[in-house]
Design a protein around this motif. Structure first.
Motif, PDB file in Angstrom:
ATOM      1  N   ASP A 193       0.809  -1.221   0.000  1.00 25.96           N
ATOM      2  CA  ASP A 193       0.000   0.000   0.000  1.00 25.96           C
ATOM      3  C   ASP A 193       0.840   1.268   0.000  1.00 25.96           C
ATOM      4  O   ASP A 193       0.289   2.365  -0.094  1.00 25.96           O
ATOM      5  N   LEU A 194       2.147   1.138   0.125  1.00 27.61           N
ATOM      6  CA  LEU A 194       3.003   2.312   0.353  1.00 27.61           C
ATOM      7  C   LEU A 194       3.055   3.279  -0.818  1.00 27.61           C
ATOM      8  O   LEU A 194       3.387   4.450  -0.641  1.00 27.61           O
ATOM      9  N   ASP A 195       2.770   2.797  -2.037  1.00 24.71           N
ATOM     10  CA  ASP A 195       2.896   3.710  -3.174  1.00 24.71           C
ATOM     11  C   ASP A 195       1.604   3.826  -3.984  1.00 24.71           C
ATOM     12  O   ASP A 195       1.621   4.266  -5.131  1.00 24.71           O
ATOM     13  N   HIS A 196       0.476   3.476  -3.387  1.00 23.97           N
ATOM     14  CA  HIS A 196      -0.791   3.600  -4.114  1.00 23.97           C
ATOM     15  C   HIS A 196      -1.201   5.061  -4.224  1.00 23.97           C
ATOM     16  O   HIS A 196      -1.065   5.849  -3.274  1.00 23.97           O
ATOM     17  N   GLY A 197      -1.759   5.394  -5.375  1.00 21.51           N
ATOM     18  CA  GLY A 197      -2.228   6.756  -5.598  1.00 21.51           C
ATOM     19  C   GLY A 197      -1.160   7.633  -6.208  1.00 21.51           C
ATOM     20  O   GLY A 197      -0.352   7.173  -7.005  1.00 21.51           O
ATOM     21  N   PHE A 198      -1.172   8.911  -5.856  1.00 19.59           N
ATOM     22  CA  PHE A 198      -0.223   9.924  -6.345  1.00 19.59           C
ATOM     23  C   PHE A 198      -0.332  10.096  -7.852  1.00 19.59           C
ATOM     24  O   PHE A 198       0.688  10.210  -8.560  1.00 19.59           O
ATOM     25  N   LYS A 199      -1.544  10.120  -8.388  1.00 23.05           N
ATOM     26  CA  LYS A 199      -1.725  10.218  -9.833  1.00 23.05           C
ATOM     27  C   LYS A 199      -3.141  10.683 -10.148  1.00 23.05           C
ATOM     28  O   LYS A 199      -3.992  10.785  -9.266  1.00 23.05           O
ATOM     29  N   VAL A 200      -3.352  10.975 -11.414  1.00 20.57           N
ATOM     30  CA  VAL A 200      -4.691  11.242 -11.942  1.00 20.57           C
ATOM     31  C   VAL A 200      -4.987  10.129 -12.942  1.00 20.57           C
ATOM     32  O   VAL A 200      -4.156   9.829 -13.813  1.00 20.57           O
ATOM     33  N   VAL A 201      -6.149   9.528 -12.780  1.00 18.62           N
ATOM     34  CA  VAL A 201      -6.541   8.435 -13.683  1.00 18.62           C
ATOM     35  C   VAL A 201      -7.756   8.857 -14.497  1.00 18.62           C
ATOM     36  O   VAL A 201      -8.534   9.720 -14.070  1.00 18.62           O
ATOM     37  N   ALA A 202      -7.906   8.257 -15.651  1.00 16.90           N
ATOM     38  CA  ALA A 202      -9.077   8.483 -16.509  1.00 16.90           C
ATOM     39  C   ALA A 202      -9.927   7.228 -16.424  1.00 16.90           C
ATOM     40  O   ALA A 202      -9.513   6.152 -16.869  1.00 16.90           O
ATOM     41  N   VAL A 203     -11.107   7.379 -15.833  1.00 14.41           N
ATOM     42  CA  VAL A 203     -11.972   6.235 -15.544  1.00 14.41           C
ATOM     43  C   VAL A 203     -13.050   6.098 -16.613  1.00 14.41           C
ATOM     44  O   VAL A 203     -13.696   7.086 -16.993  1.00 14.41           O
ATOM     45  N   ASP A 204     -13.238   4.886 -17.074  1.00 10.69           N
ATOM     46  CA  ASP A 204     -14.380   4.560 -17.935  1.00 10.69           C
ATOM     47  C   ASP A 204     -15.466   4.019 -17.005  1.00 10.69           C
ATOM     48  O   ASP A 204     -15.377   2.873 -16.537  1.00 10.69           O
TER      49      ASP A 204
END
Lengths: 189, 477
Positions: free
Chosen positions: B395-406
């Motif tokens: 879990d230490l590096d989850h996230g920190f981004k922008v995702v494009a969700v369908d």
């Protein structure tokens, strides 16, 4: 046309040299206050340690006083950590002496009015209050470090705060432990 | 009020005076081919949200007291004019602003702070400020969400839970609950409790006294088995709509743990982001996915929702399994027990499940062919708070981004992130830290991403650093 196309380069908010230096400069007087509060506590803790008869409590207060001397040194390290160069002047020794003496007088006066006999117990109350003052100095310094995006300053202060909080609980505990004896039996530690 | 700002050359970004984030470098971030990235603003303090006016004016929020709650910086409402000038137009002094939207001549700001969240409206002509919604139960862990405005003219908004994991417990006393000892969760429907209470150390008492606390109770107040807690319109872990003046307030959903991000699709459907339970403390839950919900009740005409949908909090995870299911038993902390004796029907499944501890925050749909990816829901992932709230190294590096969700397929692709997982500060880079909000510009050509800045998380605590926030802009070349 892309929005903000006329802008050339980013907008810097408060991190341009002049504004930033102004804010950083405002830390200096607070560090001086912290130094005074901590030095006052350290002097008082040394005095209390030397006046307590009960050996276990004396040993614990001795430990508090030893740690307090180390915390004095941390304050001096905070000036370069904030990019303020070395401490402007030595810890306000005369001020600490005066404040410490003032707290001792207050301890005797208020303790006497409260019907508590025994100088050590009365001083314990003042020591607790003095530590709280010193904690506030370091705690606000931590906030200033976070506000100015300064991990080095924050990392210096964090262990000091942890130790002083533990000492505060310790001092509170001895105050309570000695309280009934001091007030009801006129006994001191 | 005048701000201290300067327009600088891009070279200034490589030598900032803030030790926690001395450089910001668009070349350190990754976007798909055909897109460019630049930096619009640097030096923000605890940025929490933003919103565009039709003319391209962008309103930015500095959240004041955020994550964690100290230090408390000025909780300012800022305006970035189309010509790039940044000014202060308001300050929300109790707690801090979390979301902003422009609608019909008004600037609507939702605030956290005190025992209740609220929505205020600034008149864009006179700058007169009025409170249009008040009394949303808060004072605890989670955030108000929105507001967003639909084509129907209604204002959609939300409020997260007071408790971290279903019962107000000592870990909450590291934040607002020290100031709000009477805060508690409020259900959106009448619920019957199992009476399962949690006995914990009481941090407000001298030495080591204990407290017993039940669901939907303030800390230190137990619940009784069979006790019925009445639901309320102004509850929490909830989603509402109302007229812009706050009238006709209608509860659409509850049981959404932290509905911070809200977005309406082009066809008017409402989507809400939500964060997973934490694997720590006296009601710990492991492996709960972050998620995006479609709030189906919002599809119904205003005034017709008689019973709100329930999305699972405090007894179900994002995948619909109970928090005490084998899959969610914690490796750290005490396992959870049921709190609701008669849970409502679950309104899931989620339209999208993300890795646990990604910390999904604010979102926006792409409505323009100019940017590409029209119809995709762009969602920020603020990034994990492990190891503080999870012992799992994964879990230490989850996230920190922008995702494009369908949202139809339930899939997502990474859109804006660093070259390696995690925040830029983990590798001394100049890229992205913690994206908190993303909004498409009115001309449709750019996606603006608001970066909260540096927040360090250790095993026992976390720290956030002011003056490290950044506004990025991603434009299709």
């Amino acid at each position: 046309m892309t929005l903000h196309a006329r802008s050339t380069g980013p907008v810097l908010l408060e991190v341009r040299t002049g504004a930033w230096e102004q804010m950083r400069g405002r830390v200096t007087p607070w560090l001086a206050t912290t130094a005074l509060l901590q030095a006052t506590f350290r002097r008082l803790s040394e005095h209390v340690a030397s006046s307590v008869d009960e050996p276990h409590i004396r040993d614990y207060i001795d430990e508090v006083a030893r740690t307090a001397r180390a915390h004095d040194a941390v304050v001096a390290e905070l000036y370069p950590a904030f990019g303020l160069g070395r401490a402007r002047r030595p810890v306000r020794a005369r001020g600490a002496v005066l404040l410490s003496a003032g707290r001792q007088v207050a301890a005797h006066l208020t303790g006497g009015f409260a019907g508590a006999h025994g100088p050590s117990w009365r001083l314990m109350r003042e020591l607790m209050r003095s530590n709280l003052d010193a904690i506030s100095g370091f705690a606000v310094t931590q906030q200033l470090g976070l506000a100015l995006g300064n991990p080095l300053a924050v990392d210096l202060v964090f262990p000091v705060l942890q130790q002083k909080q533990k000492h505060q609980l310790l001092l509170q505990e001895y105050l309570l432990e000695m309280g009934a004896n001091a007030v009801l039996y006129h006994r001191d530690a | 009020m005048a701000l201290s700002t300067v327009r600088a050359g891009t070279g200034a970004l490589s030598d900032l005076p803030v030790p926690a984030r001395p450089r910001v470098d668009p070349s350190h971030v990754v976007v798909p081919p055909g897109y460019t990235v630049d930096v619009m603003v640097a030096g923000l303090s605890f940025a929490t949200g933003m919103g565009f006016a039709p003319d391209g004016t962008l309103y930015l929020l500095e959240g004041g007291s955020t994550w964690p709650t100290r230090p408390y910086m000025p909780a300012r409402v800022l305006r970035l004019d189309p010509d790039g000038e940044l000014t202060e137009v308001g300050e929300e002094t109790l707690g801090g602003p979390r979301g902003v939207a422009v609608h019909d001549g008004g600037l609507f700001v939702i605030d956290k702070g005190g025992y209740h969240s609220r929505i205020v409206r600034y008149d864009l002509g006179t700058w007169e400020r009025d409170v249009v919604v008040d009394g949303l139960p808060d004072g605890g862990w989670h955030e108000p969400g929105g507001p967003v405005f639909g084509a129907d003219g209604y204002m959609y908004f939300a409020q997260g839970s007071v408790s971290q994991n279903g019962v107000v417990l000592p870990q909450g006393f590291t934040v607002d609950q020290a100031k709000h000892p009477h805060a508690h969760d409020v259900p959106g429907q009448d619920v019957t409790l199992t009476g399962h209470n949690i006995v914990s150390y009481d941090p407000t008492s001298p030495y080591p006294y204990y407290a017993e606390t039940g669901a939907f109770k303030p800390f230190g107040e137990p619940a009784r088995a069979g006790e019925v807690v009445p639901g309320a319109l102004k509850c929490n872990s909830a989603v509402w709509r109302a007229r812009p003046d706050g009238s006709e307030m209608e509860l659409l959903a509850w049981g959404v743990r932290n509905p911070y991000g809200m977005a309406l699709s082009e066809d008017g459907r409402l989507y809400v982001s939500d964060n997973d339970y934490e694997e720590t403390g006296d009601r710990a839950v492991a492996g709960d996915p972050d998620r995006i919900w479609h709030i189906r009740a919002a599809d119904l005409p205003p005034g017709t929702v008689t019973t709100p949908d329930w999305y699972g909090f405090p007894d179900l995870c994002g995948d619909g399994l109970p928090v005490w299911a084998e899959e969610h038993l914690p490796a750290r902390g005490r396992r959870a027990e049921p709190l609701l004796a008669d849970p409502p029907p679950w309104a899931g499944p989620a339209v999208y499940l993300e890795k646990p501890h990604s910390c999904m925050t604010k979102m926006d749909f792409c409505r323009s062919d100019a940017f590409g990816h029209r119809g995709r829901l762009f969602a920020c992932e603020w990034g994990t708070m492990a190891p503080m709230n999870s012992p799992d190294p994964a879990d230490l590096d989850h996230g920190f981004k922008v995702v494009a969700v369908d949202v139809e397929a339930g899939t997502a692709q990474d859109f804006f992130h660093n070259a390696s997982p995690g925040p830029a500060s983990a590798v001394g880079g100049g890229g992205l830290e913690r994206p908190v909000d993303c909004k498409f510009s009115p001309d449709g050509r750019s996606l603006y991403v608001l970066d909260f800045g540096v927040a360090r998380v250790a095993q026992s605590h976390m720290e956030a650093y002011a003056h490290t926030g950044v506004l990025w802009r991603i434009t299709r070349a």
